[in-house]
Design a protein around this motif. Sequence first.
Motif, PDB file in Angstrom:
ATOM      1  N   ALA A 336       3.309  -7.269   0.837  1.00 30.67           N
ATOM      2  CA  ALA A 336       3.970  -7.288  -0.256  1.00 30.67           C
ATOM      3  C   ALA A 336       5.547  -7.447   0.396  1.00 30.67           C
ATOM      4  CB  ALA A 336       3.995  -6.028  -1.028  1.00 30.67           C
ATOM      5  N   VAL A 337       6.244  -8.421  -0.129  1.00 26.46           N
ATOM      6  CA  VAL A 337       7.814  -8.374  -0.076  1.00 26.46           C
ATOM      7  C   VAL A 337       8.574  -8.524  -1.180  1.00 26.46           C
ATOM      8  CG1 VAL A 337       9.338 -10.087   1.206  1.00 26.46           C
ATOM      9  CG2 VAL A 337       6.739  -9.821   2.228  1.00 26.46           C
ATOM     10  N   GLY A 338       9.591  -7.856  -0.819  1.00 24.47           N
ATOM     11  CA  GLY A 338      10.543  -8.100  -2.212  1.00 24.47           C
ATOM     12  C   GLY A 338      10.625  -6.955  -3.202  1.00 24.47           C
ATOM     13  N   PRO A 339      11.229  -6.866  -4.160  1.00 26.01           N
ATOM     14  CA  PRO A 339      12.336  -7.798  -4.604  1.00 26.01           C
ATOM     15  C   PRO A 339      13.715  -7.785  -3.634  1.00 26.01           C
ATOM     16  CG  PRO A 339      12.288  -5.910  -6.172  1.00 26.01           C
ATOM     17  CD  PRO A 339      11.424  -5.551  -5.209  1.00 26.01           C
ATOM     18  N   PHE A 340      14.393  -8.768  -3.577  1.00 30.49           N
ATOM     19  CA  PHE A 340      15.582  -8.729  -3.030  1.00 30.49           C
ATOM     20  C   PHE A 340      15.529  -8.696  -1.417  1.00 30.49           C
ATOM     21  CE2 PHE A 340      16.292  -7.120  -7.321  1.00 30.49           C
ATOM     22  CZ  PHE A 340      16.924  -8.367  -7.705  1.00 30.49           C
ATOM     23  N   THR A 341      14.869  -9.411  -0.946  1.00 34.51           N
ATOM     24  CA  THR A 341      14.378  -9.264   0.669  1.00 34.51           C
ATOM     25  C   THR A 341      14.819 -10.494   1.419  1.00 34.51           C
ATOM     26  OG1 THR A 341      12.656  -7.795   0.040  1.00 34.51           O
ATOM     27  CG2 THR A 341      12.802  -8.870   2.167  1.00 34.51           C
ATOM     28  N   TYR A 342      15.196 -10.259   2.581  1.00 37.58           N
ATOM     29  CA  TYR A 342      15.736 -11.720   3.195  1.00 37.58           C
ATOM     30  C   TYR A 342      14.746 -11.525   4.752  1.00 37.58           C
ATOM     31  CZ  TYR A 342      19.204 -14.434   5.805  1.00 37.58           C
ATOM     32  OH  TYR A 342      20.059 -15.362   6.525  1.00 37.58           O
ATOM     33  N   PRO A 345      13.941 -15.973  10.276  1.00 36.72           N
ATOM     34  CA  PRO A 345      13.057 -16.340  11.231  1.00 36.72           C
ATOM     35  C   PRO A 345      12.252 -15.436  12.516  1.00 36.72           C
ATOM     36  CG  PRO A 345      14.666 -18.149  11.324  1.00 36.72           C
ATOM     37  CD  PRO A 345      15.369 -16.582  10.528  1.00 36.72           C
ATOM     38  N   GLY A 346      11.103 -15.572  12.740  1.00 40.31           N
ATOM     39  CA  GLY A 346      10.504 -14.787  13.553  1.00 40.31           C
ATOM     40  C   GLY A 346       9.712 -13.519  13.220  1.00 40.31           C
ATOM     41  N   THR A 347      10.267 -13.355  11.873  1.00 40.44           N
ATOM     42  CA  THR A 347       9.373 -12.305  11.011  1.00 40.44           C
ATOM     43  C   THR A 347       7.754 -12.342  10.940  1.00 40.44           C
ATOM     44  OG1 THR A 347      11.515 -11.674   9.889  1.00 40.44           O
ATOM     45  CG2 THR A 347       9.278 -10.719   9.060  1.00 40.44           C
ATOM     46  N   VAL A 348       7.149 -11.435  11.284  1.00 42.59           N
ATOM     47  CA  VAL A 348       5.566 -11.461  11.245  1.00 42.59           C
ATOM     48  C   VAL A 348       5.177 -10.391  10.418  1.00 42.59           C
ATOM     49  CG1 VAL A 348       3.371 -11.749  12.297  1.00 42.59           C
ATOM     50  CG2 VAL A 348       5.533 -13.254  13.257  1.00 42.59           C
ATOM     51  N   LEU A 349       4.772 -10.306   9.396  1.00 44.36           N
ATOM     52  CA  LEU A 349       4.372  -8.924   8.596  1.00 44.36           C
ATOM     53  C   LEU A 349       2.840  -8.938   8.670  1.00 44.36           C
ATOM     54  CD1 LEU A 349       4.853  -6.565   6.850  1.00 44.36           C
ATOM     55  CD2 LEU A 349       5.427  -8.215   4.896  1.00 44.36           C
ATOM     56  N   GLY A 350       2.324  -8.076   8.942  1.00 47.78           N
ATOM     57  CA  GLY A 350       0.827  -7.808   9.007  1.00 47.78           C
ATOM     58  C   GLY A 350       0.138  -7.426   7.650  1.00 47.78           C
ATOM     59  N   GLU A 351      -1.014  -7.600   7.760  1.00 45.87           N
ATOM     60  CA  GLU A 351      -2.147  -7.611   6.552  1.00 45.87           C
ATOM     61  C   GLU A 351      -1.646  -6.208   5.797  1.00 45.87           C
ATOM     62  OE1 GLU A 351      -6.246  -7.907   7.340  1.00 45.87           O
ATOM     63  OE2 GLU A 351      -6.679  -7.361   5.234  1.00 45.87           O
ATOM     64  N   LYS A 352      -1.555  -6.184   4.677  1.00 44.52           N
ATOM     65  CA  LYS A 352      -1.096  -5.036   3.655  1.00 44.52           C
ATOM     66  C   LYS A 352      -0.083  -4.382   3.987  1.00 44.52           C
ATOM     67  CE  LYS A 352      -5.785  -3.925   2.418  1.00 44.52           C
ATOM     68  NZ  LYS A 352      -6.962  -3.241   2.397  1.00 44.52           N
ATOM     69  N   GLY A 353       1.073  -5.132   4.900  1.00 43.02           N
ATOM     70  CA  GLY A 353       2.344  -4.592   5.000  1.00 43.02           C
ATOM     71  C   GLY A 353       3.304  -4.552   4.021  1.00 43.02           C
ATOM     72  N   LYS A 354       4.329  -4.249   4.202  1.00 43.10           N
ATOM     73  CA  LYS A 354       5.610  -4.231   3.017  1.00 43.10           C
ATOM     74  C   LYS A 354       6.888  -4.251   3.666  1.00 43.10           C
ATOM     75  CE  LYS A 354       7.333  -1.799  -0.936  1.00 43.10           C
ATOM     76  NZ  LYS A 354       7.033  -0.647  -1.881  1.00 43.10           N
TER      77      LYS A 354
END
Length: 492
Positions: A336-342, A345-354
């Motif tokens: 899950a990402v957001g709301p109001f998130t920036y 480059p290079g961001t890797v968010l894992g499974e079920k991460g937030k």
Amino acid sequence: MIPENAGPAAVIVLAAGAGTRMKSRTPKILHEIGGLSMVGHALRAARSINPQRLAIVVRHERDLVEGHVAALDPQALIVDQDDVPGTGRAVEAALEALDAGQALAGTVVVTYGDVPLLSGELLTELVATHEFEGNAVTVLTAVLDDATGYGRILRGEDGSVTGIREHKDSSEAEKLIREVNSGIYAFDAAVLRDALGKVTTDNAQGEKYLTDVLGLAREAGGRVAAVVTADRWQVEGANDRVQLAALGAELNRRTVEAWMRAGVTVVDPATTWIDSSVTLDEDVRLLPNTQLHGATTVARDAVVGPDTTLTDVTVGEGATVARTHGSGSVIGPRAAVGPFTYLRPGTVLGEKGKVGAFYETKNVTIGRGSKLSHLGYAGDAEIGEDTNIGCGNITANYDGEKKHRTVIGSGVRTGSNTVFVAPVTVGDGAYSGAGAVIRKDVPAGALALSVAAQRNAEGWVPAHRPGTRSAELAQAATNDSSSTPASTEEGK
Ligand code: UD1
Ligand code: CA
């Protein structure tokens, strides 16, 4: 040897024009719609019919155009047009270059670098008709309400195409003709070569007109015919920024419609912008005001938007991305990402991460199930699995000269407002207290505290800010609490 699925002998893309009406320092054909330059769209359509050779004629801003073309299509032959103006001269230059070595034989297709919606399907139909009918020339035409500026298609009593008259050379009667020349043709190479040798600059514009080839081919006994398209957008060029925007909107409308037909829910097609290079799975949901650019891909059941712009972002299955501005990132399945998130480059968010509200991330790997829920910055970091980063945490990754890494293990719980002064490592299962400034490595399982014990200077406000509202209220509260001690915080 000619490959089995060989297309025409050559496609020649005309792109030598100046494009002055763009009023731009960028060459006209380098202006983009749908995330790709106009010439990029033209090259893609040309390539899609699998020609044995592909040439592009350049002149205006030739170095910029050459670099751009070479990057998009390294096999394309770049041909320079000389001082003689006109579409006929441009094709002549290309033909000379293509003939070097061995003269071309078979079908030669001509297209424009500034007609971005032309599809490979329509070009295929043009070539197929041309070859099936054994024509010398087949021109792609459209019937327009307002034909001003276009070359008019001249037809004989029997309806056969006899030639093309340029707007500036046409009579009043010819000006009433609404069938126009798109500028896209299939030619027999030998007919084209012979006719171009005879084309003069004896016309209103003093140019070598490619359109004169039709009349000459007919005179030489060749069959000249037209393929009329009902889809005017496919033959429309962009001469100024108004037309560029109209073509961009139509391209987007087509792209969005194609994705809807492929099983993507688009709640508001008018405010959803999808580059031609984006790929989406079935059952993706796009909420209003979403822009997907570059190599972005969205997997099944993910929900993107509203108000989200993603460039080169991979969104995993079932992920949600709301009110987010992201580029060069990977969002894991069901994350899950957001709301109001920036996401930088290079961001890797894992499974079920937030990564939650008002978070900025850059060059950070976040393990499965880890959460950065509110208000903070994570840069140049690696975070393990099932770690909870408290509200307001920040990686202090920049010492004013260099960037340093923060490594945080799995199962970590950090207190609100923790600052990680990189380089620093936090072990698995460690905790930090609220407001901790982590300057030294934290071993696994430790609680890191770095804040001095709290001290209350009692009565400071009334003594130092007498007469203020704060002092008044403090005084009243102190009096109250002395009469009814049970109502103080301490008493609860
Ligand atoms: C041309 C056609 C016209 C047709 C119209 C469709 C001729 C003589 N006329 O007119 O019948 O209805 O296109 O848009 O062909 N170019 C070169 N070198 C040149 C001139 C042009 O490469 O010397 C390229 C331009 O970059 C452009 C294309 O050819 O991509 C068409 O040029 P443009 O000047 O727009 O042609 P029109 O006069 O509009
Ligand atoms: Ca034109």
